[in-house]
Design an enzyme around this catalytic site. Structure first.
Site, short mmCIF file in Angstrom:
data_model
loop_
_atom_site.label_atom_id
_atom_site.label_comp_id
_atom_site.label_asym_id
_atom_site.label_seq_id
_atom_site.Cartn_x
_atom_site.Cartn_y
_atom_site.Cartn_z
N GLY A 171 0.92 -1.38 -0.08
CA GLY A 171 0.11 -0.14 -0.13
C GLY A 171 0.95 1.45 -0.05
O GLY A 171 1.86 1.47 -0.80
N GLY A 172 0.41 2.09 1.05
CA GLY A 172 1.25 3.61 0.93
C GLY A 172 2.67 3.26 1.24
O GLY A 172 3.30 4.24 0.89
N GLY A 406 20.55 9.47 -33.81
CA GLY A 406 19.81 10.23 -32.67
C GLY A 406 20.75 9.65 -31.46
O GLY A 406 20.81 10.67 -30.42
N ALA A 407 21.05 8.55 -31.27
CA ALA A 407 21.78 8.25 -30.15
C ALA A 407 23.22 8.76 -30.01
O ALA A 407 23.57 9.11 -28.81
CB ALA A 407 21.95 6.65 -30.31
C1 HXC Z 1 -2.79 -2.48 11.04
C2 HXC Z 1 -1.37 -4.56 10.57
C3 HXC Z 1 -1.43 -3.89 9.24
C4 HXC Z 1 -2.18 -2.68 8.88
C5 HXC Z 1 -0.27 -5.83 9.25
N1 HXC Z 1 -0.71 -5.34 10.56
N2 HXC Z 1 -0.65 -4.85 8.42
N3 HXC Z 1 -2.03 -3.77 11.47
N4 HXC Z 1 -2.45 -1.97 9.83
N5 HXC Z 1 -1.78 -2.19 7.50
C6 HXC Z 1 -0.56 -6.22 11.70
C7 HXC Z 1 -1.39 -7.66 11.74
O1 HXC Z 1 -2.63 -7.43 12.16
C8 HXC Z 1 -0.55 -8.66 12.65
O2 HXC Z 1 -1.05 -8.33 13.99
C9 HXC Z 1 0.78 -8.13 12.52
O3 HXC Z 1 0.84 -6.62 11.92
C10 HXC Z 1 1.78 -8.74 11.80
O4 HXC Z 1 1.12 -9.01 10.29
P1 HXC Z 1 0.93 -10.62 9.76
O5 HXC Z 1 0.00 -10.53 8.81
O6 HXC Z 1 0.95 -11.58 10.87
O7 HXC Z 1 2.21 -10.74 8.97
P2 HXC Z 1 2.91 -11.30 7.76
O8 HXC Z 1 1.86 -12.63 7.46
O9 HXC Z 1 4.08 -11.42 7.55
O10 HXC Z 1 2.03 -10.40 6.46
C11 HXC Z 1 2.58 -9.07 6.27
C12 HXC Z 1 1.52 -8.33 5.62
C13 HXC Z 1 0.08 -8.36 5.88
C14 HXC Z 1 1.91 -8.80 3.99
C15 HXC Z 1 1.90 -6.69 5.67
O11 HXC Z 1 0.06 -8.17 7.15
C16 HXC Z 1 -0.83 -7.43 4.98
O12 HXC Z 1 -1.37 -7.71 4.00
N6 HXC Z 1 -1.16 -6.43 5.72
C17 HXC Z 1 -2.18 -5.45 5.06
C18 HXC Z 1 -1.45 -4.72 4.06
C19 HXC Z 1 -2.29 -3.87 3.18
O13 HXC Z 1 -3.18 -4.28 2.58
N7 HXC Z 1 -1.77 -2.66 3.56
C20 HXC Z 1 -2.56 -1.54 2.77
C21 HXC Z 1 -3.16 -0.65 3.88
S1 HXC Z 1 -3.71 0.53 2.62
P3 HXC Z 1 -1.08 -9.26 15.12
O14 HXC Z 1 -1.47 -8.44 16.29
O15 HXC Z 1 -2.15 -10.27 14.54
O16 HXC Z 1 0.26 -10.12 14.92
C22 HXC Z 1 -2.65 1.76 2.13
C23 HXC Z 1 -2.93 2.92 1.38
C24 HXC Z 1 -2.16 4.15 1.62
O17 HXC Z 1 -1.41 1.72 2.85
C25 HXC Z 1 -2.27 4.87 0.26
C26 HXC Z 1 -1.17 5.94 0.33
C27 HXC Z 1 -1.03 6.20 -0.96
#
Ligand code: HXC
Length: 516
Positions: A171-172, A406-407
């Site tokens: 994501g971000g 051109g290059a």
């Molecule tokens: C809150 C989060 C989080 C998030 C992970 N965690 N991502 N908490 N916000 N974005 C937390 C999980 O709940 C978990 O907590 C701990 O971090 C570890 O994550 P896991 O999933 O257990 O780890 P892993 O299996 O290694 O996977 C990592 C990951 C996955 C691939 C990053 O967590 C994931 O897909 N997260 C979401 C990613 C996402 O979609 N982000 C986009 C957000 S939107 P616990 O307590 O259970 O251990 C965005 C928009 C911004 O970013 C745009 C700006 C231009």
């Protein structure tokens, strides 16, 4: 509380903060072969030089049970320290705290050090390991990202910004690194994507692994997002340290000179016979670079992305330079969409930070074909042309063999304010290669001859002697000298000395409009 107790209390709080998301999560990272955020900072900076800010900063979210999930420092370690005694500002995202996800306060911490880096003119290094926007916070988190992006853009061209990606960045979390000057990733450990494989599957029905979608090798070879696919986290940090050694602290300074024991006038006799007799035979341009720079020390950037153009940093007599070179060993060194973008971005970085560019040229032209035309080779090829033309840094060019069409114009020619332009005697500077030219000029005539092949061969020889050599360009002054290849190092070093105080400017404007 007594003073001593207060001190103990502080030490206890510090120790708690240093644990981030807790020992269990730290152990999990270690078991995965990863370092923690704090360990990464220790490895990056000079021993004992790190000074931390905002160790006790806490998030303000009260939704989704977040009031009970407090971790001092809120998942990002920020501060400053030194690398080789030069100041840098650093932030390291801590995956053990809520997956390194970015909250409002997390963003405030990063913004604070970015602001300080800008005020004090020092690089920012971001060590990224984050699940993106903290989902529980929503808009505050998005606002935080936007604040960082704004600062990335304001800092661009003012202070060097370097990113390392150590874990899954989604994501971000990927856009701030994308705005920085250089990005390193770690093989089999770090990933960058907007959305993970599950979302991809649901939207486009593609089955793709994380590695294929956003792994280090993919970004270092296909997308060009990353400059280096490191073997390990430690390797990524070493790469950054080396990278930063070539750069000034900010756009008002020159890069730091280093002592040089490699004689500046050292000759490389092997270069006199290095170019193959057969014009179409490939050779390794990297070897020419290595034989001419200090101590054969060349730090390549984006080595696996568009390898038909080489970019990277080296030194001549201790002075930093950016090197751009066509690579005849890959696609004959042709310019195409990817290599034009790669070269343009590299030249612009050097121009921002007062790093002279040395260009080695052996290029048969731009790559023809529908794939390139549909992909916008005109618009994208114009980028490298634009970058060289707007650059006011010292520019030294050495043509080793082909500089066609051109290059020729694009590759730091005299006409794009190249300062010192040399050619080896093996150079051919022409609108196109002899075969192509003769085909156009004499194709019809040849078909009326008894022996068309012999006729064309004769015309080719004539073309070669009249046009396809370095002397016509030298007669016009477009080439300053035709040099002995063995003496290339000495000639480049002297040329760089001559133009080190060069002052050149562009017309006053808000900014140009590079064909993006
Ligand atoms: C809150 C989060 C989080 C998030 C992970 N965690 N991502 N908490 N916000 N974005 C937390 C999980 O709940 C978990 O907590 C701990 O971090 C570890 O994550 P896991 O999933 O257990 O780890 P892993 O299996 O290694 O996977 C990592 C990951 C996955 C691939 C990053 O967590 C994931 O897909 N997260 C979401 C990613 C996402 O979609 N982000 C986009 C957000 S939107 P616990 O307590 O259970 O251990 C965005 C928009 C911004 O970013 C745009 C700006 C231009």
């Amino acid at each position: 509380m007594k003073a001593n107790d207060q001190l103990d209390h502080l030490k206890k709080l510090r120790a708690e903060a240093r644990l981030g998301g807790g020992q269990k999560r730290i152990d999990k990272m270690h078991a995965e072969g990863k370092k923690t955020a704090r360990e990464r900072i220790e490895l990056l900076l000079d021993p004992g030089s790190f000074e931390e800010f905002d160790m006790f900063k806490a998030h303000r979210c009260r939704d989704f049970g977040m009031e009970d999930k407090q971790f001092p420092g809120d998942g990002v370690v920020t501060g400053y320290g030194t690398i080789d005694n030069r100041f840098v500002y650093v932030f390291a995202q801590d995956f053990t705290v809520l997956g390194g996800s970015l909250s409002e306060t997390f963003a405030e911490k990063i913004c604070k050090i970015m602001d300080l880096a800008m005020k004090n003119g020092a690089p920012v290094i971001g060590l990224n390991d984050s699940g993106g926007a903290r989902i529980q916070e929503g808009i505050e988190s998005l606002a935080g990202y936007s604040e960082i992006f704004q600062r990335n853009v304001m800092a661009s061209g003012v202070i060097p910004q370097i990113s390392a990606i150590f874990g899954p960045c989604a994501g971000g979390a990927v856009y701030s690194p994308a705005l920085t000057d250089f990005v390193t990733m770690v093989k089999q450990q770090s990933y960058m994507f907007l959305t993970g494989p599950k979302v991809v599957k649901s939207v486009t029905h593609e089955d793709v692994t994380v590695e294929e979608l956003g792994g280090a090798d993919m970004h270092a070879s296909k997308s060009g997002v990353s400059d280096y696919a490191a073997e390990s986290g430690v390797d990524a940090l070493e790469y950054i340290k080396k990278l930063i050694s070539f750069m000034p602290q900010n756009n008002m300074e020159a890069p730091p000179p280093v002592p040089c024991e490699d004689p500046p006038d050292r000759t490389a006799p092997g270069l006199n016979s290095f170019i193959p007799d057969n014009l179409n035979e490939a050779y390794d341009m990297k070897e020419i670079i290595l034989q001419t720079v200090d101590n054969r020390d060349f730090l390549e950037t984006k080595a696996n992305f568009a390898p038909n153009l080489i970019t990277g940093f080296a030194r001549y007599n201790g002075m930093s330079v950016g090197i751009v070179a066509n690579q005849p060993n890959h696609l004959s060194g042709v310019l195409d969409i990817d290599s034009s973008i790669k070269g343009a971005r590299f030249v612009r970085f050097c121009d921002c930070f007062n790093i002279p560019v040395v260009t080695f040229v052996d290029v048969p032209g731009f790559l023809p074909g529908t794939a390139q035309e549909y992909g916008g080779v005109i618009r994208n090829g114009a980028k490298i042309l634009y970058a060289y033309a707007e650059a006011t840094i010292p520019k030294v060019t050495v043509i080793t063999r082909k500089a066609y069409g051109g290059a020729y114009c694009v590759m730091s020619s005299k006409h794009l304010r190249g300062d010192i332009n040399y050619a080896w005697p093996t150079s051919e500077i022409a609108v196109m290669g002899a075969k192509g030219a003769v085909g156009v000029l004499y194709g019809r005539e040849a078909s009326n001859q008894d022996d068309a092949a012999a006729y064309l061969a004769e015309k080719e020889k004539e073309y070669q002697q009249t046009v396809a050599n370095p002397y016509v360009a030298a007669q016009r002054g477009y080439i300053d000298d035709i040099i002995e290849p063995a003496c290339t190092r000495a000639r480049i070093t002297r040329a760089l000395r001559l133009i080190e105080n060069k002052r050149d400017t562009n017309p006053m404007k808000k900014h140009g409009n590079i064909p993006l």
